[in-house]
Design a protein around this motif. Sequence first.
Motif, short mmCIF file in Angstrom:
data_model
loop_
_atom_site.label_atom_id
_atom_site.label_comp_id
_atom_site.label_asym_id
_atom_site.label_seq_id
_atom_site.Cartn_x
_atom_site.Cartn_y
_atom_site.Cartn_z
N ALA A 1 33.55 41.28 25.23
CA ALA A 1 32.78 41.60 26.43
C ALA A 1 32.78 40.39 27.35
O ALA A 1 32.70 39.25 26.89
CB ALA A 1 31.35 41.98 26.06
N GLN A 2 32.88 40.62 28.64
CA GLN A 2 32.92 39.52 29.57
C GLN A 2 31.52 39.02 29.90
O GLN A 2 30.55 39.77 29.87
CB GLN A 2 33.65 39.94 30.85
N LEU A 3 31.44 37.72 30.21
CA LEU A 3 30.18 37.09 30.57
C LEU A 3 30.12 36.84 32.06
O LEU A 3 30.94 36.11 32.62
CB LEU A 3 30.05 35.75 29.82
N GLU B 1 32.39 28.94 36.42
CA GLU B 1 33.70 29.57 36.23
C GLU B 1 34.64 28.63 35.46
O GLU B 1 35.36 29.06 34.55
CB GLU B 1 34.32 29.92 37.58
N ARG B 2 34.64 27.36 35.81
CA ARG B 2 35.50 26.38 35.14
C ARG B 2 35.14 26.24 33.67
O ARG B 2 36.01 26.01 32.82
CB ARG B 2 35.39 25.03 35.86
N PHE B 3 33.87 26.44 33.35
CA PHE B 3 33.43 26.36 31.96
C PHE B 3 33.85 27.59 31.15
O PHE B 3 33.71 27.60 29.93
CB PHE B 3 31.91 26.21 31.90
N GLY B 4 34.33 28.65 31.83
CA GLY B 4 34.87 29.79 31.12
C GLY B 4 34.24 31.13 31.42
O GLY B 4 34.73 32.16 30.95
N ALA B 5 33.14 31.18 32.17
CA ALA B 5 32.52 32.47 32.50
C ALA B 5 33.49 33.33 33.30
O ALA B 5 34.24 32.83 34.14
CB ALA B 5 31.24 32.26 33.29
N GLN B 6 33.46 34.62 33.04
CA GLN B 6 34.38 35.54 33.70
C GLN B 6 33.80 36.20 34.94
O GLN B 6 34.43 37.05 35.55
CB GLN B 6 34.82 36.62 32.71
N GLY B 7 32.59 35.79 35.31
CA GLY B 7 32.00 36.38 36.51
C GLY B 7 30.76 35.63 36.95
O GLY B 7 30.14 34.88 36.18
N LEU C 1 31.60 46.28 28.03
CA LEU C 1 32.56 45.59 28.89
C LEU C 1 32.04 44.26 29.42
O LEU C 1 32.81 43.30 29.56
CB LEU C 1 32.91 46.48 30.09
N GLU C 2 30.74 44.17 29.71
CA GLU C 2 30.23 43.00 30.42
C GLU C 2 28.74 42.84 30.18
O GLU C 2 28.00 43.82 30.12
CB GLU C 2 30.51 43.18 31.92
N VAL C 3 28.31 41.59 30.05
CA VAL C 3 26.88 41.28 30.05
C VAL C 3 26.58 40.34 31.20
O VAL C 3 27.40 39.48 31.55
CB VAL C 3 26.40 40.65 28.72
#
Length: 236
Positions: A2-4, A33-39, A208-210
């Motif tokens: 699931a995307q974060l 975003e640079r740390f890895g979050a997808q949104g 899908l996403e939280v």
Amino acid sequence: MAQLSVNINKIATLRNARGGNMPNLLSMAEDIERFGAQGITIHPRPDERHIRYQDARDLKNVVTTEFNIEGNPVPKFVDLVLEVRPTQVTLVPDAVDAITSNAGWDTVKHRQFLSGVIGRFKEAGIRTSIFVDAEPEMVRAAKDTGTDRIELYTESYATGYPKDRAAAVAPFVAAAETAREVGLGLNAGHDLNLENIAYFKQMVPALLEVSIGHALICESLYLGLENVVNMYLNKL
């Protein structure tokens, strides 16, 4: 996985407390975003007590991952979303004076209204999601509005998790199964945190996403923002 999507409202609250530009909301979004979050998620309210409407315009030129704008679709909000054209808009029925979101849509009662708003957003190429309680009836009726996804309101899960996590998650499993049956994408959010997120992801199918904001920022005060973002990614 699931995307974060990280809700940055609390960063805006901290900035607004002193009236300047510290912390810099745009730079923080880029770092997340640079740390890895997808949104990146924002929830502007009419009084602009945290996210300002101009923040939405400015972030459009900064966010390179998914950009999600939440809010009650009053005319001012609808105009903003149509101007900015984020990746996703999440419709939330919060009152003007609400401290935070506290209920999902009655998608039976408000089906006609939601259908009209969603139609405008979809014509603009914006993916739509509706904030709903974990009730199969509300999920089925959401399908009739034309929405692409629903976002399950997870406060009751977070409240019940420490006492009986299986009982707390059961309504969300049922709601997720209903969403899958009717062909709706599934998001979730509200009071999810590092303690309860992994079990929710494990038990709820096709998530899908939280969207996580308040807890993530609070946890970051102790553990550091980059570390916490990656801790969530690992649990998801």
